[in-house]
Design a protein around this motif. Structure first.
Motif, mmCIF file in Angstrom:
data_model
loop_
_atom_site.group_PDB
_atom_site.id
_atom_site.type_symbol
_atom_site.label_atom_id
_atom_site.label_comp_id
_atom_site.label_asym_id
_atom_site.label_seq_id
_atom_site.Cartn_x
_atom_site.Cartn_y
_atom_site.Cartn_z
ATOM 1 N N ILE A 312 27.320 46.677 86.014
ATOM 2 C CA ILE A 312 26.875 47.883 85.323
ATOM 3 C C ILE A 312 25.121 47.554 84.813
ATOM 4 O O ILE A 312 24.477 48.522 85.129
ATOM 5 N N LYS A 313 25.011 46.542 84.448
ATOM 6 C CA LYS A 313 23.666 45.887 83.889
ATOM 7 C C LYS A 313 22.646 46.017 85.087
ATOM 8 O O LYS A 313 21.538 46.128 84.879
ATOM 9 N N THR A 314 23.080 45.476 86.516
ATOM 10 C CA THR A 314 22.335 46.004 87.737
ATOM 11 C C THR A 314 21.940 47.338 87.999
ATOM 12 O O THR A 314 21.076 47.394 88.627
ATOM 13 N N GLN A 315 22.626 48.115 87.337
ATOM 14 C CA GLN A 315 22.326 49.632 87.592
ATOM 15 C C GLN A 315 21.138 50.108 86.638
ATOM 16 O O GLN A 315 20.765 49.413 85.508
ATOM 17 N N ARG A 316 20.443 51.194 87.265
ATOM 18 C CA ARG A 316 19.406 51.858 86.204
ATOM 19 C C ARG A 316 19.955 52.647 85.530
ATOM 20 O O ARG A 316 20.857 53.811 85.427
ATOM 21 N N LEU A 317 19.707 52.336 84.021
ATOM 22 C CA LEU A 317 20.378 53.021 82.962
ATOM 23 C C LEU A 317 19.350 53.351 82.176
ATOM 24 O O LEU A 317 18.259 52.894 81.758
ATOM 25 N N ASN A 318 19.505 54.710 81.354
ATOM 26 C CA ASN A 318 18.443 55.099 80.452
ATOM 27 C C ASN A 318 18.884 54.155 79.082
ATOM 28 O O ASN A 318 19.532 53.790 79.111
ATOM 29 N N GLU A 319 17.892 54.468 78.240
ATOM 30 C CA GLU A 319 18.160 53.644 76.716
ATOM 31 C C GLU A 319 19.425 53.952 76.156
ATOM 32 O O GLU A 319 20.085 52.920 75.465
ATOM 33 N N GLN A 320 19.902 54.977 76.123
ATOM 34 C CA GLN A 320 21.030 55.391 75.418
ATOM 35 C C GLN A 320 22.534 54.676 75.938
ATOM 36 O O GLN A 320 23.124 54.151 75.611
ATOM 37 N N ASP A 321 22.376 54.821 77.449
ATOM 38 C CA ASP A 321 23.579 54.364 78.316
ATOM 39 C C ASP A 321 23.538 52.624 78.229
ATOM 40 O O ASP A 321 24.334 51.897 78.008
ATOM 41 N N LYS A 322 22.125 52.080 78.116
ATOM 42 C CA LYS A 322 22.161 50.647 77.889
ATOM 43 C C LYS A 322 22.704 50.143 76.634
ATOM 44 O O LYS A 322 23.236 49.201 76.129
ATOM 45 N N ARG A 323 22.137 50.934 75.283
ATOM 46 C CA ARG A 323 22.758 50.506 74.070
ATOM 47 C C ARG A 323 24.232 50.805 74.198
ATOM 48 O O ARG A 323 24.851 49.986 73.217
ATOM 49 N N PHE A 324 24.752 51.714 74.819
ATOM 50 C CA PHE A 324 26.341 51.894 74.838
ATOM 51 C C PHE A 324 27.039 50.793 75.340
ATOM 52 O O PHE A 324 27.913 50.296 74.991
ATOM 53 N N VAL A 325 26.525 50.280 76.569
ATOM 54 C CA VAL A 325 26.780 49.030 77.245
ATOM 55 C C VAL A 325 26.788 47.961 76.521
ATOM 56 O O VAL A 325 28.047 47.009 76.568
ATOM 57 N N VAL A 326 25.610 47.631 75.881
ATOM 58 C CA VAL A 326 25.583 46.505 74.991
ATOM 59 C C VAL A 326 26.679 46.433 73.962
ATOM 60 O O VAL A 326 27.175 45.244 73.465
ATOM 61 N N ASP A 327 26.758 47.772 73.129
ATOM 62 C CA ASP A 327 27.721 47.808 72.302
ATOM 63 C C ASP A 327 29.123 47.669 72.529
ATOM 64 O O ASP A 327 29.932 47.047 71.764
ATOM 65 N N CYS A 328 29.427 48.059 73.607
ATOM 66 C CA CYS A 328 30.810 47.815 74.134
ATOM 67 C C CYS A 328 31.051 46.332 74.589
ATOM 68 O O CYS A 328 32.156 45.810 74.171
ATOM 69 N N MET A 329 30.187 45.487 74.787
ATOM 70 C CA MET A 329 30.496 44.121 75.202
ATOM 71 C C MET A 329 30.105 43.571 73.829
ATOM 72 O O MET A 329 31.271 42.852 73.683
ATOM 73 N N LYS A 330 29.551 43.809 72.848
ATOM 74 C CA LYS A 330 29.793 43.288 71.544
ATOM 75 C C LYS A 330 30.814 43.457 71.125
ATOM 76 O O LYS A 330 31.728 42.443 70.128
ATOM 77 N N ASN A 331 31.205 44.767 70.927
ATOM 78 C CA ASN A 331 32.543 44.996 70.290
ATOM 79 C C ASN A 331 33.681 44.481 70.829
ATOM 80 O O ASN A 331 34.709 43.872 70.240
ATOM 81 N N ALA A 332 33.667 44.250 72.263
ATOM 82 C CA ALA A 332 34.938 43.576 72.982
ATOM 83 C C ALA A 332 34.945 42.274 72.646
ATOM 84 O O ALA A 332 36.098 41.576 72.172
ATOM 85 N N GLY A 333 33.760 41.453 72.434
ATOM 86 C CA GLY A 333 33.800 39.915 71.893
ATOM 87 C C GLY A 333 34.372 40.144 70.759
ATOM 88 O O GLY A 333 35.009 38.973 70.238
ATOM 89 N N TRP A 334 33.959 41.066 69.781
ATOM 90 C CA TRP A 334 34.413 40.611 68.466
ATOM 91 C C TRP A 334 35.775 40.837 68.336
ATOM 92 O O TRP A 334 36.563 40.188 67.551
ATOM 93 N N LEU A 335 36.423 41.994 69.167
ATOM 94 C CA LEU A 335 37.942 42.048 69.235
ATOM 95 C C LEU A 335 38.583 40.772 69.534
ATOM 96 O O LEU A 335 39.687 40.411 68.943
ATOM 97 N N THR A 336 38.234 40.034 70.580
ATOM 98 C CA THR A 336 38.925 39.003 71.165
ATOM 99 C C THR A 336 38.848 37.867 70.144
ATOM 100 O O THR A 336 39.940 37.125 69.857
ATOM 101 N N LYS A 337 37.609 37.596 69.502
ATOM 102 C CA LYS A 337 37.620 36.611 68.528
ATOM 103 C C LYS A 337 38.503 36.952 67.339
ATOM 104 O O LYS A 337 39.171 35.957 66.809
ATOM 105 N N ASN A 338 38.524 38.241 66.805
ATOM 106 C CA ASN A 338 39.352 38.415 65.670
ATOM 107 C C ASN A 338 40.907 38.407 66.155
ATOM 108 O O ASN A 338 41.488 38.028 65.099
#
Length: 493
Positions: A312-338
């Motif tokens: 997904i990171k290699t694709q052309r994304l607008n700012e809103q989509d980029k922020r969504f993908v980054v948040d998803c990655m951050k939240n997934a990381g939190w979840l596995t750690k918790n």
């Protein structure tokens, strides 16, 4: 009026809790069912989370006896001065591996064979008929008028799993648009359906229907069932007076009533029984070590799909989509750690419980020690509130059976001889042992139980014995005497 501008510094303390901390506290107190529901919701919201939930039916092992050659486990030795031997620390895994990996040819063939076998079983074994289906199938034979059939079907929809109609006819009448007399008349016909006893409003009526179906509903039996509360108390003298019969006749009728089915609808119940599943497994090895491990069959697997994230990171994304993908990655990381932190916290606290309740694990419930939250919290190096969350809705499988973690925490009662204090749970267990050992001719009063406990070194008041007896739903000594004598005379189980 003079207005001035002034600048000054002020220190103020405030508490800010991050979203990650809130999530950690929340999932720590979840039961396995609540955790599964929460993870399903998170997976639906986050495309980077791959989730594999456990099958609870695989999570109920036999009560452990000795640990034999188990390699992937977290072990704790309860010998003085011992240390932890951690062989598998990550119960939850995170990484880029996808759960949708293609199985090997052998695995695929095996799964196909199993699926074929299941299809054959499903084709040859008919589905179990429910109580509702069984009753509805009899309506056409009992009622000719279509409106009567509809009313009968509506009444059956209000039956509970035992086959009873708990709602009052006066309550149902306005709901169904008919008068109460019509409902009573229709219900009377349904009470003749198979199985005998369905459609009753209470236990007495249920048993009357069954006796009537057998042709055994005599007047004295009907009076007895009208006073079924006295039968439950084994008040034989009072029942003999009401029915105009002898005590022996009352006991004979009671014996006949015990052959009936108090819940006729249960034979059609095909819904699964919700069981408590063990989160923690405790074993004792041959050399005396206690091993404590998480039940891996009950742990969900949450994987972060890093490969999909990279694509997904290699694709052309607008700012809103980029922020969504980054948040998803951050939240997934939190979840596995918790999730990993949850597993480690539960294991750490369960290990301390097992260490402090070593005599219980070795010798049984009568050796349960008094234990408070602060005792475990201090030993585990966590706050009391963390212990409280970690033990909520969690269960431990031991050689003596399955116990909720809260069971291991109880108040203490002082010992008369200056020895070790007794836990309230241990005292309840000893009270039950004394009562179970009673003979019909020598039933113990609460005062006698107090004397027995004091002779064994346990200081307890009479009101405490009465309170514990009520908690265990054990009747008073006069009622126990009546029950035991009646059971002894007619060999009641």
């Amino acid at each position: 009026m003079l207005l001035e501008r002034n600048l000054h510094l002020q220190q103020k303390q405030s508490l800010h809790i991050s979203a990650q901390t809130i999530q950690s506290l929340k999932i720590l107190q979840f039961s396995h069912g609540e955790l599964s529901s929460y993870l399903e919701d998170q997976a639906e919201r986050n495309p980077l989370i791959n989730l594999k939930l456990p099958n609870p039916t695989d999570a109920m092992p036999e009560p452990p006896t000795e640990a034999k050659g188990q390699t992937e486990r977290l072990t704790a030795t309860n010998a003085p001065g011992s240390t932890f031997a951690t062989e598998k620390t990550h119960a939850m895994q995170s990484g880029g591996d996808s759960l949708g990996a293609r199985p090997s040819q052998g695995q695929s063939r095996k799964s196909h064979d199993i699926r074929d076998a299941i299809d054959v079983i499903e084709a040859t074994c008919p589905a179990k008929t429910t109580l509702r289906e069984h009753l509805l199938s009899q309506i056409g034979f009992a009622f000719r008028d279509l409106s009567d059939q509809r009313l009968a079907a509506e009444l059956i929809e209000h039956f509970d799993g035992d086959g009873y109609l708990r709602a009052k006819t006066t309550t149902l009448a306005p709901m169904l648009g008919v008068d109460a007399e019509k409902i009573e008349k229709t219900l009377k016909v349904i009470q003749g359906f198979d199985p005998a006893g369905v459609g009753a409003r209470d236990l007495g009526e249920c048993l009357k229907i069954q006796l009537e179906d057998l042709g055994k509903l005599r007047p004295e039996m009907e009076i007895m069932l009208d006073h079924i509360d006295l039968l439950a108390k084994f008040d034989i003298s009072r029942l003999a007076s009401l029915t105009g019969t002898s005590r022996d006749a009352v006991l004979e009728m009671a014996k006949e009533i015990r052959t009936l089915d108090p819940k006729p609808g249960r034979k059609f119940d095909d819904s699964p029984t919700l069981s408590a599943y063990p989160d923690i497994l405790v074993n004792r090895t041959r050399d005396g070590r206690v091993t404590v491990e998480l039940n891996s069959a009950l742990l969900p697997r949450v994987l972060v799909d890093r490969q999909y994230y990279a694509e997904i990171k290699t694709q052309r994304l607008n700012e809103q989509d980029k922020r969504f993908v980054v948040d998803c990655m951050k939240n997934a990381g939190w979840l596995t750690k918790n999730l990993d932190q949850r597993a480690q916290t539960i294991l750490k606290i369960a290990t301390e419980i097992a260490r402090k309740q070593d005599r219980f694990l070795r010798d049984g419930p009568e050796h349960l020690r008094p234990l408070g939250l602060k005792d475990v919290a201090a030993a585990a190096g966590v706050h009391e509130s963390t212990v409280c969350r970690a033990i909520a809705n969690k269960y431990m499988m031991t050689a003596h059976g399955l116990f909720e973690l809260k069971f291991f925490f109880s108040n203490s009662l002082a010992s008369l001889d200056g020895g070790e204090d007794q836990s309230s749970e241990t005292v309840r267990h000893k009270i039950k042992q004394l009562i179970d050992a009673e003979k019909p001719e020598a039933v113990l009063s609460d005062d006698a139980i107090v004397a027995q406990l004091q002779s064994s070194g346990i200081e307890v008041a009479r009101r405490t014995v009465a309170k514990y007896r009520d908690m265990m739903r054990i009747p008073s000594s006069p009622q126990r005497r009546r029950e035991k004598r009646a059971k002894a005379k007619f060999n009641f189980a």
